[in-house]
Design a protein around this motif. Structure first.
Motif, PDB file in Angstrom:
ATOM      1  N   ALA A  56      13.530  15.416  -0.323  1.00 38.40           N
ATOM      2  CA  ALA A  56      12.999  16.769  -0.140  1.00 38.40           C
ATOM      3  C   ALA A  56      11.651  16.925  -0.826  1.00 38.40           C
ATOM      4  CB  ALA A  56      14.003  17.804  -0.655  1.00 38.40           C
ATOM      5  N   TRP A  57      11.489  16.306  -1.989  1.00 38.90           N
ATOM      6  CA  TRP A  57      10.189  16.359  -2.667  1.00 38.90           C
ATOM      7  C   TRP A  57       9.115  15.696  -1.810  1.00 38.90           C
ATOM      8  CZ3 TRP A  57       8.967  19.513  -6.339  1.00 38.90           C
ATOM      9  CH2 TRP A  57       9.915  19.929  -7.273  1.00 38.90           C
ATOM     10  N   ARG A  58       9.458  14.534  -1.231  1.00 42.88           N
ATOM     11  CA  ARG A  58       8.499  13.818  -0.383  1.00 42.88           C
ATOM     12  C   ARG A  58       8.136  14.678   0.819  1.00 42.88           C
ATOM     13  NH1 ARG A  58       8.135  10.840   4.081  1.00 42.88           N
ATOM     14  NH2 ARG A  58       6.841   8.983   4.101  1.00 42.88           N
ATOM     15  N   ALA A  59       9.132  15.260   1.461  1.00 40.28           N
ATOM     16  CA  ALA A  59       8.881  16.110   2.628  1.00 40.28           C
ATOM     17  C   ALA A  59       8.068  17.349   2.244  1.00 40.28           C
ATOM     18  CB  ALA A  59      10.207  16.519   3.270  1.00 40.28           C
ATOM     19  N   GLY A  76       3.686  18.699  -6.312  1.00 47.07           N
ATOM     20  CA  GLY A  76       4.972  18.401  -5.693  1.00 47.07           C
ATOM     21  C   GLY A  76       5.300  16.926  -5.754  1.00 47.07           C
ATOM     22  N   TYR A  77       4.320  16.095  -5.455  1.00 49.94           N
ATOM     23  CA  TYR A  77       4.555  14.648  -5.538  1.00 49.94           C
ATOM     24  C   TYR A  77       4.844  14.213  -6.971  1.00 49.94           C
ATOM     25  CZ  TYR A  77       3.223  13.750  -0.684  1.00 49.94           C
ATOM     26  OH  TYR A  77       3.163  13.718   0.674  1.00 49.94           O
ATOM     27  N   ARG A  78       4.132  14.788  -7.936  1.00 48.56           N
ATOM     28  CA  ARG A  78       4.400  14.421  -9.339  1.00 48.56           C
ATOM     29  C   ARG A  78       5.818  14.798  -9.743  1.00 48.56           C
ATOM     30  NH1 ARG A  78      -1.488  16.229 -11.653  1.00 48.56           N
ATOM     31  NH2 ARG A  78      -2.558  14.270 -11.200  1.00 48.56           N
ATOM     32  N   ASP A  79       6.261  15.991  -9.347  1.00 50.90           N
ATOM     33  CA  ASP A  79       7.647  16.391  -9.631  1.00 50.90           C
ATOM     34  C   ASP A  79       8.623  15.483  -8.892  1.00 50.90           C
ATOM     35  OD1 ASP A  79       6.785  18.467 -11.267  1.00 50.90           O
ATOM     36  OD2 ASP A  79       6.988  19.998  -9.707  1.00 50.90           O
ATOM     37  N   GLY A  80       8.270  15.120  -7.669  1.00 49.12           N
ATOM     38  CA  GLY A  80       9.109  14.231  -6.883  1.00 49.12           C
ATOM     39  C   GLY A  80       9.214  12.841  -7.487  1.00 49.12           C
ATOM     40  N   ILE A  81       8.116  12.356  -8.038  1.00 54.11           N
ATOM     41  CA  ILE A  81       8.134  11.047  -8.713  1.00 54.11           C
ATOM     42  C   ILE A  81       9.082  11.098  -9.902  1.00 54.11           C
ATOM     43  CG2 ILE A  81       6.742   9.450 -10.101  1.00 54.11           C
ATOM     44  CD1 ILE A  81       4.369  10.237  -8.162  1.00 54.11           C
ATOM     45  N   ASP A  82       9.015  12.168 -10.680  1.00 57.79           N
ATOM     46  CA  ASP A  82       9.936  12.336 -11.814  1.00 57.79           C
ATOM     47  C   ASP A  82      11.384  12.349 -11.343  1.00 57.79           C
ATOM     48  OD1 ASP A  82       7.824  12.454 -13.604  1.00 57.79           O
ATOM     49  OD2 ASP A  82       7.832  14.654 -13.734  1.00 57.79           O
ATOM     50  N   ALA A  83      11.649  13.081 -10.264  1.00 55.04           N
ATOM     51  CA  ALA A  83      13.008  13.170  -9.725  1.00 55.04           C
ATOM     52  C   ALA A  83      13.482  11.805  -9.243  1.00 55.04           C
ATOM     53  CB  ALA A  83      13.059  14.178  -8.583  1.00 55.04           C
ATOM     54  N   ALA A  84      12.615  11.075  -8.557  1.00 52.84           N
ATOM     55  CA  ALA A  84      12.976   9.757  -8.041  1.00 52.84           C
ATOM     56  C   ALA A  84      13.246   8.779  -9.180  1.00 52.84           C
ATOM     57  CB  ALA A  84      11.867   9.232  -7.126  1.00 52.84           C
ATOM     58  N   GLN A  85      12.443   8.854 -10.249  1.00 55.09           N
ATOM     59  CA  GLN A  85      12.662   7.971 -11.401  1.00 55.09           C
ATOM     60  C   GLN A  85      14.011   8.245 -12.046  1.00 55.09           C
ATOM     61  OE1 GLN A  85       9.128   8.886 -13.676  1.00 55.09           O
ATOM     62  NE2 GLN A  85       8.010   7.138 -12.849  1.00 55.09           N
ATOM     63  N   LYS A  86      14.353   9.517 -12.212  1.00 55.52           N
ATOM     64  CA  LYS A  86      15.640   9.882 -12.822  1.00 55.52           C
ATOM     65  C   LYS A  86      16.813   9.422 -11.969  1.00 55.52           C
ATOM     66  CE  LYS A  86      13.772  13.847 -15.269  1.00 55.52           C
ATOM     67  NZ  LYS A  86      13.529  15.292 -15.187  1.00 55.52           N
ATOM     68  N   LYS A  87      16.613   9.440 -10.655  1.00 55.11           N
ATOM     69  CA  LYS A  87      17.669   9.077  -9.710  1.00 55.11           C
ATOM     70  C   LYS A  87      17.722   7.567  -9.471  1.00 55.11           C
ATOM     71  CE  LYS A  87      19.060  10.451  -5.047  1.00 55.11           C
ATOM     72  NZ  LYS A  87      18.616  11.194  -3.874  1.00 55.11           N
ATOM     73  N   GLY A  88      16.657   6.863  -9.841  1.00 50.78           N
ATOM     74  CA  GLY A  88      16.584   5.423  -9.588  1.00 50.78           C
ATOM     75  C   GLY A  88      16.167   5.101  -8.162  1.00 50.78           C
ATOM     76  N   ASP A  89      15.513   6.038  -7.493  1.00 54.44           N
ATOM     77  CA  ASP A  89      15.074   5.868  -6.112  1.00 54.44           C
ATOM     78  C   ASP A  89      13.676   5.262  -6.116  1.00 54.44           C
ATOM     79  OD1 ASP A  89      14.434   6.048  -3.433  1.00 54.44           O
ATOM     80  OD2 ASP A  89      15.084   8.128  -3.211  1.00 54.44           O
ATOM     81  N   LYS A  90      13.623   3.939  -6.237  1.00 59.94           N
ATOM     82  CA  LYS A  90      12.347   3.234  -6.387  1.00 59.94           C
ATOM     83  C   LYS A  90      11.434   3.382  -5.169  1.00 59.94           C
ATOM     84  CE  LYS A  90      13.062   1.349 -10.421  1.00 59.94           C
ATOM     85  NZ  LYS A  90      12.336   1.867 -11.569  1.00 59.94           N
ATOM     86  N   GLN A  91      12.007   3.336  -3.962  1.00 61.33           N
ATOM     87  CA  GLN A  91      11.183   3.440  -2.753  1.00 61.33           C
ATOM     88  C   GLN A  91      10.479   4.787  -2.682  1.00 61.33           C
ATOM     89  OE1 GLN A  91      10.350   1.072  -0.649  1.00 61.33           O
ATOM     90  NE2 GLN A  91       9.071   2.478   0.524  1.00 61.33           N
ATOM     91  N   ALA A  92      11.225   5.866  -2.890  1.00 58.77           N
ATOM     92  CA  ALA A  92      10.613   7.200  -2.858  1.00 58.77           C
ATOM     93  C   ALA A  92       9.571   7.338  -3.961  1.00 58.77           C
ATOM     94  CB  ALA A  92      11.684   8.277  -2.998  1.00 58.77           C
ATOM     95  N   GLU A  93       9.870   6.796  -5.124  1.00 61.90           N
ATOM     96  CA  GLU A  93       8.921   6.841  -6.248  1.00 61.90           C
ATOM     97  C   GLU A  93       7.609   6.152  -5.864  1.00 61.90           C
ATOM     98  OE1 GLU A  93       8.466   4.943 -10.728  1.00 61.90           O
ATOM     99  OE2 GLU A  93      10.441   4.948  -9.792  1.00 61.90           O
ATOM    100  N   LYS A  94       7.697   4.960  -5.278  1.00 61.50           N
ATOM    101  CA  LYS A  94       6.498   4.211  -4.891  1.00 61.50           C
ATOM    102  C   LYS A  94       5.694   4.954  -3.820  1.00 61.50           C
ATOM    103  CE  LYS A  94       8.364  -0.353  -5.920  1.00 61.50           C
ATOM    104  NZ  LYS A  94       8.850  -1.613  -5.348  1.00 61.50           N
TER     105      LYS A  94
END
Length: 109
Positions: A56-59, A76-94
């Protein structure tokens, strides 16, 4: 004019099925219709309901880009990167890191 799928999804708002996934789905449907403002509205609601929802952050970032809101897109992307890091979602983070760098260059340039 809303599509039939949007009308069906909007009927679920305020019901027990209303949650981050419903808001995400509505945001994606509005994005398909090139209604970036409405898409961003629903995607903001999705991440408010589930701050760890990296898709959702990416979208949301993409919707804000389409709406021409680069500084909000970057946030939004910065918040999304933080969320992805916490979740371990490496692809979304990248992916979001690449998008964020592009925006930073665009804003600086």
């Amino acid at each position: 004019m809303a599509s039939p799928s949007i009308a069906q999804l909007e009927k679920l708002l305020g019901t027990p099925r209303d949650g981050a996934l419903l808001r995400f789905s509505l945001g994606m449907e509005y994005a398909k219709m090139a209604n970036a403002e409405k898409a961003a509205e629903y995607l903001r609601q999705a991440v408010a309901k589930d701050p760890g929802y990296s898709a959702a952050w990416r979208a949301l970032g993409k919707a804000l880009e389409a709406a021409g809101q680069a500084s909000e897109e970057l946030a939004g992307y910065r918040d999304g990167i933080d969320a992805a890091q916490k979740k371990g979602d490496k692809q979304a983070e990248k992916e979001m890191a690449v998008f964020a760098r592009r925006i930073e260059k665009k804003l600086a340039g």
